[in-house]
Scaffold this motif. Structure first.
Motif, PDB file in Angstrom:
ATOM      1  N   LYS A 101       0.839  -1.193   0.000  1.00 25.53           N
ATOM      2  CA  LYS A 101       0.000   0.000   0.000  1.00 25.53           C
ATOM      3  C   LYS A 101       0.879   1.250   0.000  1.00 25.53           C
ATOM      4  O   LYS A 101       2.021   1.222   0.449  1.00 25.53           O
ATOM      5  N   TYR A 102       0.307   2.346  -0.488  1.00 16.78           N
ATOM      6  CA  TYR A 102       1.047   3.604  -0.541  1.00 16.78           C
ATOM      7  C   TYR A 102       1.589   4.006   0.832  1.00 16.78           C
ATOM      8  O   TYR A 102       2.727   4.467   0.969  1.00 16.78           O
ATOM      9  N   LYS A 103       0.758   3.837   1.879  1.00 13.73           N
ATOM     10  CA  LYS A 103       1.147   4.304   3.213  1.00 13.73           C
ATOM     11  C   LYS A 103       2.393   3.578   3.728  1.00 13.73           C
ATOM     12  O   LYS A 103       3.239   4.191   4.386  1.00 13.73           O
ATOM     13  N   ARG A 104       2.487   2.289   3.415  1.00 18.34           N
ATOM     14  CA  ARG A 104       3.647   1.541   3.905  1.00 18.34           C
ATOM     15  C   ARG A 104       4.921   1.989   3.204  1.00 18.34           C
ATOM     16  O   ARG A 104       5.957   2.185   3.850  1.00 18.34           O
ATOM     17  N   ILE A 105       4.857   2.151   1.894  1.00 18.37           N
ATOM     18  CA  ILE A 105       6.037   2.618   1.155  1.00 18.37           C
ATOM     19  C   ILE A 105       6.430   4.016   1.598  1.00 18.37           C
ATOM     20  O   ILE A 105       7.615   4.328   1.755  1.00 18.37           O
ATOM     21  N   ARG A 106       5.437   4.863   1.834  1.00 16.01           N
ATOM     22  CA  ARG A 106       5.728   6.226   2.302  1.00 16.01           C
ATOM     23  C   ARG A 106       6.427   6.193   3.657  1.00 16.01           C
ATOM     24  O   ARG A 106       7.373   6.951   3.907  1.00 16.01           O
ATOM     25  N   ARG A 107       5.977   5.291   4.547  1.00 21.62           N
ATOM     26  CA  ARG A 107       6.603   5.168   5.867  1.00 21.62           C
ATOM     27  C   ARG A 107       8.045   4.690   5.742  1.00 21.62           C
ATOM     28  O   ARG A 107       8.950   5.227   6.403  1.00 21.62           O
ATOM     29  N   ILE A 108       8.277   3.697   4.878  1.00 19.91           N
ATOM     30  CA  ILE A 108       9.629   3.177   4.695  1.00 19.91           C
ATOM     31  C   ILE A 108      10.538   4.252   4.107  1.00 19.91           C
ATOM     32  O   ILE A 108      11.693   4.427   4.535  1.00 19.91           O
ATOM     33  N   MET A 109      10.041   5.000   3.128  1.00 21.24           N
ATOM     34  CA  MET A 109      10.854   6.061   2.515  1.00 21.24           C
ATOM     35  C   MET A 109      11.165   7.155   3.528  1.00 21.24           C
ATOM     36  O   MET A 109      12.259   7.742   3.503  1.00 21.24           O
ATOM     37  N   LYS A 110      10.228   7.434   4.420  1.00 25.19           N
ATOM     38  CA  LYS A 110      10.469   8.443   5.452  1.00 25.19           C
ATOM     39  C   LYS A 110      11.548   7.969   6.413  1.00 25.19           C
ATOM     40  O   LYS A 110      12.422   8.753   6.818  1.00 25.19           O
ATOM     41  N   ILE A 111      11.511   6.684   6.778  1.00 28.03           N
ATOM     42  CA  ILE A 111      12.540   6.130   7.653  1.00 28.03           C
ATOM     43  C   ILE A 111      13.906   6.201   6.984  1.00 28.03           C
ATOM     44  O   ILE A 111      14.912   6.524   7.617  1.00 28.03           O
ATOM     45  N   LEU A 112      13.938   5.914   5.677  1.00 25.90           N
ATOM     46  CA  LEU A 112      15.193   5.933   4.916  1.00 25.90           C
ATOM     47  C   LEU A 112      15.645   7.345   4.555  1.00 25.90           C
ATOM     48  O   LEU A 112      16.748   7.531   4.049  1.00 25.90           O
TER      49      LEU A 112
END
Length: 342
Positions: A101-112
């Motif tokens: 889902k978009y939200k999960r990828i967005r969270r991972i990109m924010k962490i990175l």
């Protein structure tokens, strides 16, 4: 393709509130031989808590996030940092056969601590000819189309050749149904032949096409010779109003995307590499630049599917909140300017 550059912070996927402290203790003890007891006292945590964390079993969800983080990093590097979280999700789901889902990828990109690039402002290279006749703005910013070859737009973009005073000019025709680049031509001169050759290639690939043809008021498009070519094909012409770049927003927008992404995807250092990058990026744009609006398909995929059916699928332009806000502000200043920007 050229890899992205820049420093990235160390990713922390654990939800432990003292995760950063534990990692610091572990790293300093291993690299500098600092005392664990002393560091725990300085950081106000117990040694037992640190050793419990050190021997813990990493949760399955955290392992999945670490693996996904590696995939996100790989795609960020591969595509030169041009993917935002939406397109990152589309690319990973399509190429890796996943359903994130978009939200999960967005969270991972924010962490990175990674994000997509911001587009540059394009330098206009339109040269008008006041002596030639102009066409009405029939398109009127209605950038939606119900089928291929219903509406085409065109423009010319200027590129400076690295380590040289010379320039290259790229002419392109875009289909508003699928946003594919129908035809394109490169030249060292911004002249009539450049646009005429682009037109001939478009008709050669689509011999029965009779789209509404929209452009700015560049001298190539207002010339009698070009008008004759349109009339011979049975094509109606439309032109932007004076000093209204938004009337040709799709073509203008393409150049913004083109310049920003191409220079990040490819190593461009001379004339040969610039021409190669333009050719490669057009192929990437048409065949591999998946778009959310088109159900995560590329422009050419959408085009081929539509050409195989009598009733092509309609893809409405999503509502853009920034554009709606712009239109609202514009309406307050000048009510007569309320038009569909798309």
């Amino acid at each position: 393709m050229k890899k992205s550059r820049g420093n990235r912070k160390k990713a922390i996927f654990s939800k432990s509130k003292n995760e950063i402290k534990y990692l610091a203790i572990k790293e300093l003890h291993e690299t500098e031989n600092y005392s664990i007891k002393w560091m725990c006292e300085m950081l106000n945590i117990t040694r037992s808590a640190y050793y419990k964390w050190l021997k813990r079993e990493i949760p399955k969800k955290e392992l999945e996030d670490i693996s996904l983080g590696e995939t996100v990093n790989k795609y960020h590097d591969k595509y030169g940092g041009i993917l935002g979280y939406r397109r990152m999700t589309i690319f990973i789901n399509r190429n890796e056969n996943k359903d994130y889902k978009y939200k999960r990828i967005r969270r991972i990109m924010k962490i990175l601590d990674i994000s997509s690039s911001i587009r540059r402002v394009r330098k206009c290279c339109t040269i008008s000819n006041k002596n030639d006749e102009k066409a009405e703005n029939i398109l009127n910013r209605n950038f939606e189309a119900s089928r291929p070859n219903e509406k085409w737009t065109s423009d010319v973009c200027e590129f400076k050749i690295p380590k040289s005073d010379k320039k290259l000019y790229l002419s392109a025709f875009i289909d508003l149904y699928d946003r594919s680049i129908v035809s394109w031509q490169i030249s060292y001169q911004n002249n009539n032949i450049l646009v005429f050759d682009t037109f001939d290639k478009a008709i050669e690939a689509n011999p029965d096409a009779q789209p509404l043809f929209h452009s700015d008021r560049g001298f190539q498009y207002t010339s009698p010779a070009f008008k004759n070519k349109l009339e011979k094909q049975g094509i109606q012409q439309s032109m932007s109003r004076v000093a209204c770049c938004l009337d040709n927003a799709v073509s203008e927008g393409l150049w913004g995307i083109f310049r920003e992404e191409m220079y990040k995807l490819y190593d461009i250092h001379d004339e040969e590499s610039l021409i190669s990058a333009i050719e490669n990026y057009i192929n990437f744009y048409n065949y591999h630049r998946y778009q959310e609006r088109y159900d995560s398909k590329s422009p050419i995929e959408v085009r081929f599917e539509a050409l195989k059916t009598n009733i092509p699928k309609f893809y409405p332009i999503p509502i853009n909140k920034r554009i709606e806000k712009y239109k609202a502000n514009l309406a307050m200043k000048n009510p007569t300017e309320i038009t569909s920007i798309g």
